[in-house]
Design a protein around this motif. Structure first.
Motif, short mmCIF file in Angstrom:
data_model
loop_
_atom_site.label_atom_id
_atom_site.label_comp_id
_atom_site.label_asym_id
_atom_site.label_seq_id
_atom_site.Cartn_x
_atom_site.Cartn_y
_atom_site.Cartn_z
N THR A 117 0.87 -1.25 0.11
CA THR A 117 -0.01 0.23 0.07
C THR A 117 0.63 1.15 -0.07
OG1 THR A 117 -0.45 -0.39 2.46
CG2 THR A 117 -2.10 -1.13 0.95
N SER A 118 2.24 1.18 0.32
CA SER A 118 2.97 2.49 -0.02
C SER A 118 4.31 1.79 -0.55
CB SER A 118 3.25 2.83 1.62
OG SER A 118 2.04 3.37 2.16
N VAL A 119 4.95 2.54 -1.10
CA VAL A 119 6.33 2.34 -1.81
C VAL A 119 7.26 3.52 -1.90
CG1 VAL A 119 5.69 2.76 -4.02
CG2 VAL A 119 7.83 1.20 -3.56
N LEU A 120 8.27 3.42 -1.40
CA LEU A 120 9.37 4.59 -1.55
C LEU A 120 10.34 4.34 -2.60
CD1 LEU A 120 11.30 6.81 -0.35
CD2 LEU A 120 12.48 5.24 1.04
N THR A 121 10.24 5.01 -3.56
CA THR A 121 10.76 4.85 -4.98
C THR A 121 12.29 5.30 -4.80
OG1 THR A 121 10.27 6.96 -6.08
CG2 THR A 121 8.66 4.87 -6.31
N LEU A 122 13.34 4.61 -4.46
CA LEU A 122 14.50 5.01 -4.16
C LEU A 122 15.51 5.25 -5.01
CD1 LEU A 122 15.47 5.42 -1.09
CD2 LEU A 122 16.00 3.12 -0.66
N GLY A 123 15.43 6.38 -5.90
CA GLY A 123 16.30 6.58 -6.80
C GLY A 123 15.83 6.49 -8.28
N LEU A 124 16.51 7.07 -9.16
CA LEU A 124 16.20 6.79 -10.62
C LEU A 124 15.01 7.26 -10.97
CD1 LEU A 124 17.98 3.31 -10.74
CD2 LEU A 124 18.96 5.51 -11.24
N ASN A 125 14.32 8.33 -10.29
CA ASN A 125 13.01 8.81 -10.76
C ASN A 125 13.31 10.16 -11.40
OD1 ASN A 125 11.10 7.42 -8.90
ND2 ASN A 125 12.87 7.70 -7.48
N ARG A 126 12.72 10.39 -12.60
CA ARG A 126 12.57 11.67 -13.21
C ARG A 126 11.76 12.55 -12.15
NH1 ARG A 126 12.05 9.88 -19.11
NH2 ARG A 126 14.18 10.80 -19.58
N ASP A 127 11.86 14.02 -12.49
CA ASP A 127 11.30 14.88 -11.57
C ASP A 127 9.92 14.70 -11.70
OD1 ASP A 127 13.86 15.54 -10.90
OD2 ASP A 127 14.00 17.44 -12.01
N LEU A 128 9.29 14.08 -12.72
CA LEU A 128 7.78 13.92 -12.94
C LEU A 128 7.31 13.26 -11.78
CD1 LEU A 128 5.38 13.41 -14.50
CD2 LEU A 128 6.51 11.15 -15.22
N VAL A 129 8.04 12.36 -10.93
CA VAL A 129 7.86 11.76 -9.76
C VAL A 129 7.02 12.69 -8.75
CG1 VAL A 129 9.87 11.83 -8.33
CG2 VAL A 129 8.17 9.84 -8.45
N TYR A 130 7.74 13.95 -8.67
CA TYR A 130 7.24 14.90 -7.61
C TYR A 130 5.86 15.31 -8.08
CZ TYR A 130 12.02 15.02 -6.01
OH TYR A 130 13.38 14.71 -5.79
N GLU A 131 5.61 15.56 -9.26
CA GLU A 131 4.14 15.99 -9.67
C GLU A 131 3.15 14.85 -9.36
OE1 GLU A 131 3.40 16.65 -14.10
OE2 GLU A 131 5.36 17.68 -13.74
N LEU A 132 3.78 13.44 -9.78
CA LEU A 132 2.75 12.67 -9.44
C LEU A 132 2.33 12.35 -8.00
CD1 LEU A 132 4.28 9.82 -12.01
CD2 LEU A 132 2.11 11.30 -12.31
N ARG A 133 3.47 12.29 -7.03
CA ARG A 133 3.21 12.26 -5.68
C ARG A 133 2.38 13.58 -5.16
NH1 ARG A 133 8.11 14.34 -2.06
NH2 ARG A 133 7.17 16.23 -2.94
N ASP A 134 2.55 14.58 -5.60
CA ASP A 134 1.71 15.62 -5.02
C ASP A 134 0.36 15.48 -5.63
OD1 ASP A 134 4.09 16.44 -3.82
OD2 ASP A 134 4.53 18.09 -5.22
N GLU A 135 0.25 15.11 -6.93
CA GLU A 135 -1.01 14.93 -7.37
C GLU A 135 -1.97 13.78 -6.44
OE1 GLU A 135 -1.05 14.22 -11.64
OE2 GLU A 135 -2.93 13.22 -11.51
N GLN A 136 -0.98 12.78 -6.13
CA GLN A 136 -1.66 11.58 -5.42
C GLN A 136 -2.34 12.30 -3.93
OE1 GLN A 136 0.60 8.76 -3.76
NE2 GLN A 136 -0.50 7.07 -4.91
N ARG A 137 -1.53 13.06 -3.24
CA ARG A 137 -1.52 13.62 -2.12
C ARG A 137 -2.99 14.54 -1.99
NH1 ARG A 137 4.56 13.61 0.36
NH2 ARG A 137 4.73 11.30 0.13
N ARG A 138 -3.09 14.93 -3.20
CA ARG A 138 -4.41 15.81 -3.27
C ARG A 138 -5.59 15.00 -3.66
NH1 ARG A 138 -0.61 19.18 -6.58
NH2 ARG A 138 -1.71 18.42 -8.38
N GLY A 139 -5.21 13.49 -3.93
CA GLY A 139 -6.38 12.73 -4.12
C GLY A 139 -6.52 12.30 -5.41
N GLY A 140 -5.88 12.90 -6.32
CA GLY A 140 -5.94 12.52 -7.70
C GLY A 140 -5.14 11.33 -8.61
N LEU A 141 -4.43 10.61 -7.83
CA LEU A 141 -3.71 9.62 -8.53
C LEU A 141 -3.95 8.24 -7.67
CD1 LEU A 141 -1.77 9.32 -10.86
CD2 LEU A 141 0.03 9.37 -9.15
#
Ligand SMILES: [Zn+2]
Length: 447
Positions: A117-141
């Protein structure tokens, strides 16, 4: 009209509107704290949180609550993978162009339907990951709750030896460049930082101590915790002496010693064994029967299943000079996990799943639990590491145990994993933030 539409949509998907009180009654409850399971438990979920959990006589079920009979089942917290990856593999291959919104989204959904139910993506992420994370925390992903270490910091022409685009990892050449990279990363508010300190079986130059020292200091100055990829005992000691907060892999070159134990205990360093990493070099070739298990094949694209079944794959593994090293590494890793657990070092949980096609998101986490038990941990210790242990490493105090006020992230299982750790695979349902994942999705994973 154009202005109100998004608002209406947001209300429709908002959990507060769908919130209902649900009482799951009759299961054996493993709450993630490590204490003995509660028989015939009652777990009350209100919206995305747990309202109460415990013995039937002690938990009051609010009037109007929807009752779910889970007699004979076992409930445990959702698995928290503190070392995973997304967006690195597509169509059964590592590809520099795999880091897309669609691919990341699909992988988060896969983790979730397997009970991660939770995962820490530990490196090798594009900066897109922050967008997706923040979108998810707003309830959208949808999908597993995403925590991220962003790009991570490796060595020029060295680890991590993964074919990613240049904007997926920093490779500083000097301490000053390392500090600048930390500062750039920190602007995105990552949940952790990642460094790689390894020569990858002697093949590459390793990150210089002056660089990881500067990076760890700069990260701490920004309030960020750092996890380090390591392989060698000497490197583990060096990064811990410089303040690293978590080892993201096992020590695998030799047995750990009293000095490491003392350092880790004194500093509260977390240990993530990722036994799956070393096993992934050969497990599917050694034991092709694994590929008859729908719980595994359900987590792979058909082209990967075919590839792993092929004689060509088995020949490749047989000829790979790193495979004997990985076998020895796994033996050391298992022994060291047991030693460190018995010594009272803080154990978290991770798999490195998603890093390459043989590290299979969803399946790998259940396999890791099995390997931890084979290493000598009790099933309870393995489960606590994979829930509360990882939550503590992440500093995510809202999850990891099933207690009043925590997130309603939990798994309903057909059989008790304390009897056989492989029972974590017998998923009846997965609940994430109080929302039951569509049963057909879970069934597809658990079939
Ligand atoms: Zn990794």
């Amino acid at each position: 009209m154009r202005k109100t539409l998004p608002v209406v949509f947001a209300l429709m998907v908002s959990p507060t509107v769908l919130a209902e009180v649900v009482a799951l009654k009759g299961a054996t409850l493993i709450d993630g704290s490590g204490r003995a399971p509660q028989q015939d438990a009652v777990l009350v979920v209100d919206g995305e949180r747990i309202l109460a959990a415990g013995a039937p006589g002690k938990v009051k079920v609010p009037q109007g609550a929807r009752l779910v009979d889970v007699t004979g089942r076992t409930i445990m917290p959702g698995i928290i993978n503190a070392h995973g990856h997304v967006g690195l593999v597509a169509g059964g291959q590592n590809r520099a162009d795999a880091y897309t919104r669609e691919n990341v989204q699909a992988q988060l959904l896969q983790y979730e339907r397997y009970g991660v139910t939770s995962v820490l993506t530990l490196g090798l992420n594009r900066d897109l990951v922050y967008e997706l994370r923040d979108e998810q925390r707003r309830g959208g992903l949808p999908g597993a709750s995403l925590f991220t270490a962003g790009r991570g910091i490796g060595a020029p022409d060295g680890a991590p030896p993964v074919p990613v685009a240049p904007d997926q990892v920093y490779r500083p050449k000097t301490p000053a460049e390392g500090v600048a990279d930390v500062q750039e990363a920190a602007a995105h508010k990552p949940d952790f930082l990642k460094i790689w300190v390894d020569d990858v079986f002697g093949k590459f130059p390793k990150m210089q101590p002056a660089i990881f020292k500067a990076v760890i200091e700069a990260a701490h100055a920004k309030g960020l915790k750092v996890a380090s990829h390591i392989f060698y005992l000497a490197d583990a000691k060096a990064v811990i002496a410089n303040g690293v907060d978590a080892l993201a892999h096992s020590v695998r070159d030799r047995p750990v010693d009293a000095e490491l134990v003392a350092m880790m205990k004194k500093r509260g360093t977390f240990y993530v064994a990722t036994l799956n990493v070393d096993a992934s070099f050969f497990a599917l070739a050694d034991d092709p029967a694994l590929l008859d298990d729908p719980f595994l094949t359900g987590a792979l694209p058909p082209e990967s299943v075919q590839q792993f079944r092929s004689g060509e794959y088995r020949s490749k593994v047989a000829a790979d000079p790193n495979v004997p090293k990985a076998r020895a590494a796994l033996e050391n890793a298992m022994r060291n996990l047991k030693t460190l657990r018995d010594a009272g070092v803080r154990i978290a949980f991770g798999t490195d799943s998603g890093a390459n096609p043989a590290r299979i998101p969803g399946w790998a986490e259940h396999r890791e639990l099995e390997l931890m038990v084979r290493a000598g941990l009790s099933p309870m210790d393995a489960l606590v590491a994979a829930t509360n242990g990882s939550a503590r490493m992440l500093g995510a105090s809202d999850r990891g145990t099933l207690q009043k006020g925590k997130r309603a992230d939990f798994l309903v299982l057909e059989a008790n994993p304390l009897d056989d750790i492989r029972n974590t695979r017998k998923l009846v349902s997965v609940w994430h933030g109080g929302r039951e994942i569509p049963p057909s999705d879970v069934a597809a994973a658990a079939r």
